[in-house]
Design a protein around this motif. Structure first.
Motif, PDB file in Angstrom:
ATOM      1  N   ASN A   1      60.132  56.383  -0.368  1.00 39.69           N
ATOM      2  CA  ASN A   1      61.075  55.333  -0.750  1.00 39.69           C
ATOM      3  C   ASN A   1      60.875  54.109   0.143  1.00 39.69           C
ATOM      4  O   ASN A   1      60.739  54.249   1.368  1.00 39.69           O
ATOM      5  N   PHE A   2      60.895  52.932  -0.462  1.00 37.71           N
ATOM      6  CA  PHE A   2      60.957  51.674   0.277  1.00 37.71           C
ATOM      7  C   PHE A   2      62.244  50.980  -0.172  1.00 37.71           C
ATOM      8  O   PHE A   2      62.328  50.480  -1.299  1.00 37.71           O
ATOM      9  N   SER A   3      63.247  50.972   0.707  1.00 33.20           N
ATOM     10  CA  SER A   3      64.609  50.605   0.291  1.00 33.20           C
ATOM     11  C   SER A   3      65.130  49.392   1.049  1.00 33.20           C
ATOM     12  O   SER A   3      64.783  49.159   2.218  1.00 33.20           O
ATOM     13  N   ASN A   4      66.008  48.652   0.369  1.00 35.69           N
ATOM     14  CA  ASN A   4      66.665  47.506   0.981  1.00 35.69           C
ATOM     15  C   ASN A   4      68.081  47.405   0.441  1.00 35.69           C
ATOM     16  O   ASN A   4      68.448  48.116  -0.503  1.00 35.69           O
TER      17      ASN A   4
ATOM     18  N   PRO B   1      73.985  41.261   8.356  1.00 34.40           N
ATOM     19  CA  PRO B   1      73.471  42.430   9.082  1.00 34.40           C
ATOM     20  C   PRO B   1      71.966  42.359   9.344  1.00 34.40           C
ATOM     21  O   PRO B   1      71.434  43.193  10.070  1.00 34.40           O
ATOM     22  N   GLY B   2      71.285  41.417   8.743  1.00 31.27           N
ATOM     23  CA  GLY B   2      69.838  41.312   8.914  1.00 31.27           C
ATOM     24  C   GLY B   2      69.087  42.451   8.254  1.00 31.27           C
ATOM     25  O   GLY B   2      68.195  43.056   8.863  1.00 31.27           O
ATOM     26  N   PHE B   3      69.426  42.747   7.018  1.00 31.51           N
ATOM     27  CA  PHE B   3      68.790  43.864   6.323  1.00 31.51           C
ATOM     28  C   PHE B   3      67.289  43.636   6.165  1.00 31.51           C
ATOM     29  O   PHE B   3      66.828  42.539   5.837  1.00 31.51           O
ATOM     30  N   THR B   4      66.523  44.713   6.385  1.00 34.17           N
ATOM     31  CA  THR B   4      65.087  44.710   6.128  1.00 34.17           C
ATOM     32  C   THR B   4      64.721  46.015   5.421  1.00 34.17           C
ATOM     33  O   THR B   4      65.470  46.998   5.488  1.00 34.17           O
ATOM     34  N   MET B   5      63.581  46.017   4.765  1.00 36.60           N
ATOM     35  CA  MET B   5      63.150  47.202   4.021  1.00 36.60           C
ATOM     36  C   MET B   5      62.760  48.321   4.984  1.00 36.60           C
ATOM     37  O   MET B   5      62.031  48.101   5.952  1.00 36.60           O
ATOM     38  N   GLY B   6      63.268  49.540   4.701  1.00 39.50           N
ATOM     39  CA  GLY B   6      62.927  50.711   5.484  1.00 39.50           C
ATOM     40  C   GLY B   6      62.234  51.756   4.629  1.00 39.50           C
ATOM     41  O   GLY B   6      62.212  51.680   3.399  1.00 39.50           O
ATOM     42  N   THR B   7      61.667  52.767   5.298  1.00 43.84           N
ATOM     43  CA  THR B   7      60.880  53.796   4.622  1.00 43.84           C
ATOM     44  C   THR B   7      61.575  55.148   4.697  1.00 43.84           C
ATOM     45  O   THR B   7      61.921  55.612   5.789  1.00 43.84           O
ATOM     46  N   GLY B   8      61.799  55.768   3.543  1.00 41.47           N
ATOM     47  CA  GLY B   8      62.391  57.092   3.463  1.00 41.47           C
ATOM     48  C   GLY B   8      61.557  57.985   2.568  1.00 41.47           C
ATOM     49  O   GLY B   8      60.349  57.772   2.382  1.00 41.47           O
TER      50      GLY B   8
ATOM     51  N   LEU C   1      66.386  65.717 -11.123  1.00 40.82           N
ATOM     52  CA  LEU C   1      67.369  65.955 -10.066  1.00 40.82           C
ATOM     53  C   LEU C   1      66.647  65.798  -8.741  1.00 40.82           C
ATOM     54  O   LEU C   1      65.758  66.591  -8.417  1.00 40.82           O
ATOM     55  N   MET C   2      67.026  64.764  -7.963  1.00 40.76           N
ATOM     56  CA  MET C   2      66.288  64.402  -6.769  1.00 40.76           C
ATOM     57  C   MET C   2      67.199  64.324  -5.538  1.00 40.76           C
ATOM     58  O   MET C   2      68.333  63.824  -5.623  1.00 40.76           O
ATOM     59  N   PHE C   3      66.696  64.812  -4.407  1.00 44.92           N
ATOM     60  CA  PHE C   3      67.271  64.455  -3.113  1.00 44.92           C
ATOM     61  C   PHE C   3      66.544  63.213  -2.632  1.00 44.92           C
ATOM     62  O   PHE C   3      65.304  63.144  -2.683  1.00 44.92           O
ATOM     63  N   SER C   4      67.308  62.237  -2.150  1.00 46.50           N
ATOM     64  CA  SER C   4      66.697  60.980  -1.728  1.00 46.50           C
ATOM     65  C   SER C   4      67.289  60.533  -0.396  1.00 46.50           C
ATOM     66  O   SER C   4      68.518  60.482  -0.239  1.00 46.50           O
ATOM     67  N   ARG C   5      66.409  60.240   0.544  1.00 47.74           N
ATOM     68  CA  ARG C   5      66.836  59.583   1.790  1.00 47.74           C
ATOM     69  C   ARG C   5      66.313  58.158   1.756  1.00 47.74           C
ATOM     70  O   ARG C   5      65.110  57.916   1.719  1.00 47.74           O
ATOM     71  N   GLN C   6      67.257  57.224   1.775  1.00 48.55           N
ATOM     72  CA  GLN C   6      66.905  55.817   1.763  1.00 48.55           C
ATOM     73  C   GLN C   6      67.251  55.228   3.129  1.00 48.55           C
ATOM     74  O   GLN C   6      68.376  55.371   3.613  1.00 48.55           O
ATOM     75  N   VAL C   7      66.275  54.577   3.723  1.00 45.12           N
ATOM     76  CA  VAL C   7      66.416  53.987   5.061  1.00 45.12           C
ATOM     77  C   VAL C   7      66.404  52.473   4.918  1.00 45.12           C
ATOM     78  O   VAL C   7      65.493  51.910   4.295  1.00 45.12           O
ATOM     79  N   ILE C   8      67.416  51.829   5.495  1.00 50.17           N
ATOM     80  CA  ILE C   8      67.523  50.367   5.457  1.00 50.17           C
ATOM     81  C   ILE C   8      67.608  49.868   6.889  1.00 50.17           C
ATOM     82  O   ILE C   8      68.437  50.332   7.683  1.00 50.17           O
TER      83      ILE C   8
ATOM     84  N   ARG D   1      70.147  48.623  14.215  1.00 52.77           N
ATOM     85  CA  ARG D   1      69.548  49.939  14.053  1.00 52.77           C
ATOM     86  C   ARG D   1      69.448  50.286  12.576  1.00 52.77           C
ATOM     87  O   ARG D   1      70.106  49.660  11.730  1.00 52.77           O
ATOM     88  N   ASN D   2      68.636  51.288  12.260  1.00 51.60           N
ATOM     89  CA  ASN D   2      68.439  51.676  10.869  1.00 51.60           C
ATOM     90  C   ASN D   2      69.647  52.440  10.331  1.00 51.60           C
ATOM     91  O   ASN D   2      70.313  53.178  11.058  1.00 51.60           O
ATOM     92  N   ILE D   3      69.901  52.257   9.028  1.00 54.53           N
ATOM     93  CA  ILE D   3      70.917  53.016   8.306  1.00 54.53           C
ATOM     94  C   ILE D   3      70.205  54.011   7.403  1.00 54.53           C
ATOM     95  O   ILE D   3      69.250  53.658   6.699  1.00 54.53           O
ATOM     96  N   ARG D   4      70.674  55.266   7.417  1.00 56.02           N
ATOM     97  CA  ARG D   4      70.078  56.314   6.583  1.00 56.02           C
ATOM     98  C   ARG D   4      71.122  56.805   5.587  1.00 56.02           C
ATOM     99  O   ARG D   4      72.208  57.237   5.976  1.00 56.02           O
ATOM    100  N   LEU D   5      70.773  56.736   4.302  1.00 56.58           N
ATOM    101  CA  LEU D   5      71.656  57.174   3.225  1.00 56.58           C
ATOM    102  C   LEU D   5      71.062  58.406   2.564  1.00 56.58           C
ATOM    103  O   LEU D   5      69.925  58.362   2.069  1.00 56.58           O
ATOM    104  N   ASN D   6      71.791  59.512   2.552  1.00 53.20           N
ATOM    105  CA  ASN D   6      71.348  60.747   1.908  1.00 53.20           C
ATOM    106  C   ASN D   6      72.114  60.928   0.602  1.00 53.20           C
ATOM    107  O   ASN D   6      73.349  60.911   0.597  1.00 53.20           O
TER     108      ASN D   6
END
Length: 223
Positions: A57-60, A69-76, A107-114, A119-124
């Motif tokens: 995942n490449f998430s923003n 907050p200065g959001f940038t794309m993260g990798t999950g 049906l997917m489990f997804s971790r999105q990192v922003i 610091r990074n935010i991780r959404l499960n």
């Protein structure tokens, strides 16, 4: 007694000869019917495959707050299972399940990192996309459809910015969005694809952030 046996043998021979003129076509080849009549095919026939997939995942995030907050794309990452339903036949001699239309629920489990400026935010979350598939080629598909997301945890519990402190850990609930992409299904089972999805719902009523950008690159296997 002999007469009855002879009559039975003759009758059985006639029936056998009659049926010997017909080759039954079940859609897997070029059936031949006597008197040059075309084989009967059921174009509504479909093939069902089940599969697994995993990818990156490449998430923003989109910000609707007064501070930045200065959001940038993260990798999950993501992984899960799918069912691939493919309707119809591409040509008169094609296999069932090679037509123009298909449907693919997942049906997917997804971790999105922003990323943020602190610091990074991780959404499960659990994601359930249901995608209409259009096959311009028998193995290549364009897919589009709705996606329901259930966010069940977020880390870290709190993120401090210069202007505010946000309680990220309390975020959970449903998000409704849409997804679109392309995929290629190799004959031996390998599945490759790329997809873009966007969420329409804010993380919380007092936290106006939307996970509006998620690019997925994945590989899978169809059984």
């Amino acid at each position: 007694m002999i007469r009855r046996i002879l009559i039975s043998i003759i009758g059985l021979s006639l029936v056998t000869c009659a049926f010997a003129q017909v080759k039954v076509d079940r859609g897997y080849g070029q059936g031949v019917v006597s008197d040059s009549k075309p084989a009967v095919r059921h174009n509504s026939a479909f093939a069902v495959k089940y599969g697994i997939k995993a990818g990156v995942n490449f998430s923003n995030m989109k910000n609707g707050m007064t501070f930045d907050p200065g959001f940038t794309m993260g990798t999950g990452f993501h992984f899960g299972a799918l069912a691939n339903l493919h309707w119809g036949q591409r040509t008169a001699s094609s296999l069932p399940g090679t037509g123009l239309w298909g449907l693919q629920p997942e049906l997917m489990f997804s971790r999105q990192v922003i990323g943020t400026k602190n610091r990074n935010i991780r959404l499960n979350s659990l994601k359930v996309p249901v995608l209409l598939k259009i096959y311009p080629l028998s193995a290549l598909s364009i897919e589009v459809g709705p996606e329901i997301t259930y966010l069940f945890s977020a880390f870290p519990g709190e993120v401090n910015f210069d202007e505010a402190s946000c309680n990220i850990g309390a975020c959970n609930g449903f998000d409704f969005g849409a997804a679109a992409g392309v995929s290629y299904e190799f004959r031996f089972g390998l599945l490759l694809g790329a997809r873009y999805s966007a969420g329409f719902v804010e993380l919380a009523s007092n936290l106006k952030w939307k996970n509006t950008s998620n690019i997925q690159i994945y590989a899978g296997w169809l059984f």
